[in-house]
Design a protein around this motif. Structure first.
Motif, mmCIF file in Angstrom:
data_model
loop_
_atom_site.group_PDB
_atom_site.id
_atom_site.type_symbol
_atom_site.label_atom_id
_atom_site.label_comp_id
_atom_site.label_asym_id
_atom_site.label_seq_id
_atom_site.Cartn_x
_atom_site.Cartn_y
_atom_site.Cartn_z
ATOM 1 N N MET A 1 0.829 -1.208 0.000
ATOM 2 C CA MET A 1 0.000 0.000 0.000
ATOM 3 C C MET A 1 0.864 1.259 0.000
ATOM 4 O O MET A 1 0.552 2.235 -0.679
ATOM 5 C CB MET A 1 -0.933 -0.006 1.212
ATOM 6 C CG MET A 1 -2.019 -1.065 1.138
ATOM 7 S SD MET A 1 -3.478 -0.638 2.125
ATOM 8 C CE MET A 1 -2.728 -0.374 3.706
ATOM 9 N N LEU A 2 1.955 1.241 0.770
ATOM 10 C CA LEU A 2 2.857 2.395 0.772
ATOM 11 C C LEU A 2 3.427 2.633 -0.627
ATOM 12 O O LEU A 2 3.501 3.772 -1.101
ATOM 13 C CB LEU A 2 3.982 2.166 1.780
ATOM 14 C CG LEU A 2 5.046 3.261 1.883
ATOM 15 C CD1 LEU A 2 5.523 3.409 3.318
ATOM 16 C CD2 LEU A 2 6.251 2.962 0.993
ATOM 17 N N PHE A 3 3.828 1.561 -1.293
ATOM 18 C CA PHE A 3 4.395 1.686 -2.636
ATOM 19 C C PHE A 3 3.390 2.338 -3.586
ATOM 20 O O PHE A 3 3.734 3.258 -4.342
ATOM 21 C CB PHE A 3 4.798 0.307 -3.159
ATOM 22 C CG PHE A 3 5.368 0.329 -4.554
ATOM 23 C CD1 PHE A 3 6.714 0.578 -4.769
ATOM 24 C CD2 PHE A 3 4.551 0.099 -5.660
ATOM 25 C CE1 PHE A 3 7.242 0.596 -6.049
ATOM 26 C CE2 PHE A 3 5.061 0.123 -6.941
ATOM 27 C CZ PHE A 3 6.420 0.371 -7.138
ATOM 28 N N ARG A 4 2.137 1.880 -3.519
ATOM 29 C CA ARG A 4 1.135 2.442 -4.426
ATOM 30 C C ARG A 4 0.816 3.895 -4.072
ATOM 31 O O ARG A 4 0.593 4.726 -4.960
ATOM 32 C CB ARG A 4 -0.127 1.588 -4.404
ATOM 33 C CG ARG A 4 0.090 0.197 -4.975
ATOM 34 C CD ARG A 4 0.555 0.251 -6.432
ATOM 35 N NE ARG A 4 0.925 -1.038 -6.937
ATOM 36 C CZ ARG A 4 0.080 -1.909 -7.468
ATOM 37 N NH1 ARG A 4 -1.203 -1.606 -7.539
ATOM 38 N NH2 ARG A 4 0.504 -3.073 -7.911
ATOM 39 N N LEU A 5 0.781 4.200 -2.767
ATOM 40 C CA LEU A 5 0.555 5.587 -2.358
ATOM 41 C C LEU A 5 1.668 6.490 -2.880
ATOM 42 O O LEU A 5 1.411 7.576 -3.420
ATOM 43 C CB LEU A 5 0.474 5.681 -0.833
ATOM 44 C CG LEU A 5 0.365 7.107 -0.264
ATOM 45 C CD1 LEU A 5 -1.020 7.683 -0.549
ATOM 46 C CD2 LEU A 5 0.653 7.128 1.233
ATOM 47 N N MET A 6 2.920 6.052 -2.719
ATOM 48 C CA MET A 6 4.056 6.846 -3.193
ATOM 49 C C MET A 6 4.038 6.960 -4.715
ATOM 50 O O MET A 6 4.359 8.008 -5.283
ATOM 51 C CB MET A 6 5.361 6.210 -2.719
ATOM 52 C CG MET A 6 5.583 6.294 -1.223
ATOM 53 S SD MET A 6 5.831 7.995 -0.676
ATOM 54 C CE MET A 6 7.430 8.338 -1.407
ATOM 55 N N THR B 1 4.831 9.159 -9.772
ATOM 56 C CA THR B 1 4.143 9.455 -11.033
ATOM 57 C C THR B 1 3.771 10.930 -11.111
ATOM 58 O O THR B 1 3.913 11.568 -12.169
ATOM 59 C CB THR B 1 2.878 8.587 -11.164
ATOM 60 O OG1 THR B 1 3.254 7.201 -11.093
ATOM 61 C CG2 THR B 1 2.177 8.851 -12.480
ATOM 62 N N ALA B 2 3.327 11.489 -9.985
ATOM 63 C CA ALA B 2 2.939 12.904 -9.968
ATOM 64 C C ALA B 2 4.108 13.798 -10.356
ATOM 65 O O ALA B 2 3.962 14.748 -11.144
ATOM 66 C CB ALA B 2 2.422 13.273 -8.578
ATOM 67 N N ALA B 3 5.281 13.508 -9.810
ATOM 68 C CA ALA B 3 6.456 14.327 -10.121
ATOM 69 C C ALA B 3 6.850 14.179 -11.580
ATOM 70 O O ALA B 3 7.181 15.161 -12.257
ATOM 71 C CB ALA B 3 7.617 13.932 -9.220
ATOM 72 N N ASN B 4 6.805 12.992 -12.078
ATOM 73 C CA ASN B 4 7.254 12.732 -13.447
ATOM 74 C C ASN B 4 6.329 13.366 -14.487
ATOM 75 O O ASN B 4 6.763 13.728 -15.582
ATOM 76 C CB ASN B 4 7.337 11.221 -13.662
ATOM 77 C CG ASN B 4 8.187 10.854 -14.864
ATOM 78 O OD1 ASN B 4 9.281 11.389 -15.047
ATOM 79 N ND2 ASN B 4 7.681 9.952 -15.686
#
Length: 669
Positions: free
Chosen positions: A492-497, A503-506
């Protein structure tokens, strides 16, 4: 009544005081608070220990290391809590991934804990001792009819009675034992005397009885896959560690007296060479009749006391006290041997031996036997049964082979496929489920059809029994439950990040460009050496190109000559290198500007490198700096995310309390 009220108040106040004291003690052990979640010192110690290599001692780390880990662990818990709050645990893709991971982990985990690990411990314990043992075997097929089995058992009872009346064990073994070695004076096992063994050398029923029978005693009758046995234990002793030995073997080259005299003469010559100080390995190479070990100087590698050495040679080898000692000649059925002790293996701990023991257990039949016994225990506990009326009905109609084929291929009616025929606790299993299992089961192919049908049914119930235990792992095994919880949290942490940071930054092009512009001076290439490479899989072609460079032909001319030619395979590359790379490109730094290397071996081919000078430092374009910009912006987004979550969930930490982490428990008298 008036007296009762004050008395109740005293009792209640005392109880509250006690509760307050307990709460205060508990609060002292809290190292962080995240909303309603409290992380205790015990939680911290467990998580910190799990983050270290197996051999590391957590108590030796500094307070600063503990406090840094607490900060990172709190951040981890925050992200997991936010993912929970956002409903990630109900996402179909995460549920599917969790299920897949559990499916891969659970059954091997259960079998390792319940089957493999006890076998490993048992094997280790037995390997610490050796047992000198004799036996008598009366053969009986594992699938023999009850009457045949009873007859063989009765014969063994008679032999046991004879021993109780004073008969000699060796005499009885030589006369009655059906182990072929019992009557062969040239083999270990003659007159029943097998010799010295430790764990892993015998089938497990024999081994278990061997270790449980007292010295100078005879066992009760027991059965293995070979038949019925009784055994006698002559001695039990600690097992010495393995030894590396070399030998020189001299054996007669024929059966005549002249051959015997020749062997004696060669033995005398060999001894004379060794006494004169000649190297043992060189003498072995020239004199030993063991054609396998002679080229290695007689080296037999490490051998165990209960290994393959002939007993006479083994006793001599393990009597040598120091590395380099050489024995007097000893005779075995193979000839005369002179033994040299090369090394004594250092004792190993259980932890050091664990992986080797695990591999050994996997090779032994006992692993499959133990798994079947484990399944049988579950079946007995759950009350497993098979619908015998269905079995009789099916086998009464056609052959067992035809029934198995029809069930495995689903070629019987739908009503029959849906019929429940096997039961385990409250679980019922249909013919269709049995057929799916039977279509891939290969364990009973050697049996005749009717028994193969029954064996396949039994194997199906064994498989279902283990799966039933697998399904309850979280409830029955705290370590497995924690492992699954940690995988869930990490996923879950991985998907949240991924959603909130990576993805947001990229994908935020305007933010990336703004970050680049605000920090433009940070993105520069340093001075870099430009290295030109010419490579080919053909050594002869590269020698020609190297000759051209030696003759002063410019790189551009070679490029023009070879690059357009599709009949030759030459690769031209330009690489910009900031400094030494510990790679083949460092060879170009030794060359002057314009200089070139020799033809070098590179990957699967050959290459020449040319030092083309230094390209001066310059600013990077946004495209060249983009990977750095994305990484930095991801860090910024993560810091914002964590700061927001700390504020949202009201994080409080007590880093000073970590000074008590991993401190020895104080026992009050």
């Amino acid at each position: 009544m008036r007296l009762l009220v004050p008395l109740l108040l005293v009792i209640l106040l005392s109880a509250c005081a006690g509760l307050g004291s307990g709460r205060a003690d508990a609060d002292r052990d809290v190292v962080a608070i995240i909303g309603s979640e409290r992380i205790t010192l015990e939680d911290f110690e467990r998580q910190y220990s799990r983050s270290l290599p197996d051999s590391a001692d957590a108590s030796q780390d500094s307070l600063g290391a503990y406090q840094d880990f607490l900060q990172r662990y709190v951040d981890f818990r925050l992200k997991v809590r936010e993912a929970d709050s956002a409903g990630y645990d109900s996402r179909e893709d995460l549920i599917q991934e969790m299920s897949q991971y559990r499916g891969q982990l659970a059954r091997p985990y259960l079998l390792e804990r319940e089957v493999v690990e006890p076998l490993i411990q048992d094997l280790w314990d037995k390997k610490q001792e050796m047992v000198d043992v004799s036996h008598i075997l009366l053969r009986v097929d594992p699938d023999a009819a009850p009457n045949d089995t009873a007859r063989v058992y009765a014969r063994m009872v008679g032999l046991l009675d004879s021993l109780a009346s004073g008969a000699d064990f060796g005499d009885l073994a030589g006369t009655y034992s059906e182990d072929p070695s019992a009557k062969d004076a040239t083999r270990p096992g003659y007159r029943g005397r097998l010799g010295v063994y430790s764990g892993g050398r015998m089938v497990k029923p024999f081994e278990d009885r061997m270790y449980s029978t007292p010295v100078d005693s005879v066992s009760e009758i027991f059965r293995s896959q070979f038949g019925y046995h009784i055994l006698k234990v002559h001695d039990r002793r600690a097992k010495p560690t393995d030894r590396r030995v070399a030998h020189i073997m001299i054996q007669p080259r024929g059966q005549t007296p002249a051959d015997t005299l020749d062997a004696a003469a060669r033995l005398d010559s060999t001894l004379a060479m060794l006494r004169a100080g000649q190297d043992f390995a060189q003498v072995a190479q020239t004199m030993s009749d063991d054609r396998q070990s002679a080229p290695r100087g007689g080296d037999l590698d490490f051998v165990g006391f209960d290994g393959w050495l002939p007993p006479e040679m083994r006793d001599v080898a393990f009597a040598l006290e120091s590395e380099g000692n050489i024995s007097d000649p000893v005779q075995t059925r193979f000839g005369h041997h002179i033994v040299k002790l090369l090394a004594i293996r250092e004792p190993v701990s259980f932890e050091e031996a664990y992986e080797d023991l695990k591999s050994e257990v996997a090779r032994l039949p006992r692993a499959n036997q133990a798994e079947a016994e484990f399944a049988a225990q579950i079946r007995a506990r759950e009350g497993a049964r098979i619908d015998s009326s269905w079995v009789n009905e099916m086998l009464g109609q056609t052959s067992a082979d035809s029934v198995l084929f029809a069930i495995s291929n689903g070629t019987i009616g739908d009503d029959m496929l849906r019929r429940e025929v096997a039961f385990l606790g409250t679980n019922a299993y249909t013919v269709e489920e049995f057929g799916t299992f039977a279509s891939s089961y290969r364990g009973a192919r050697q049996l005749e059809p009717q028994r193969r049908f029954q064996a396949t049914l039994d194997a199906f119930l064994d498989d279902r029994a283990i799966e039933l235990e697998v399904s309850a792992l979280e409830a029955r095994d705290e370590n497995f439950r924690r492992t699954m919880q940690e995988f869930r949290d990490g996923l879950m942490l991985f998907r949240l990040m991924e959603d909130s940071v990576w993805t947001a930054a990229n994908q935020d092009s305007s933010a990336l460009m703004a970050h680049f512009e605000a920090n433009r001076d940070n993105y520069r290439f340093p001075d870099r050496t430009r290295i030109l490479g010419i490579a080919s899989s053909s050594d002869s072609l590269m020698q020609v190109i190297h000759g051209l460079l030696e003759a002063g032909t410019p790189y551009a001319a070679i490029l023009d000559a070879y690059q357009p030619d599709s009949t030759v395979s030459v690769r031209f590359d330009t690489t910009l290198v900031e400094g030494e790379t510990s790679s083949i490109y460092d060879r170009a730094f030794d060359q002057p500007v314009g200089g070139h290397t020799e033809v070098l071996t590179y990957s699967a081919g050959r290459i020449v490198l040319i030092n083309d000078g230094v390209e001066p430092s310059r600013p990077k374009t946004f495209r060249e700096a983009r990977a750095e910009v994305v990484s930095e912006y991801q860090t910024t987004l993560e810091e914002r995310l964590v700061a927001g979550l700390r504020n949202k969930y009201g994080v409080v930490t007590y880093p000073e309390r970590l000074s008590r982490a991993f401190a020895p428990a104080v026992v009050e008298e």
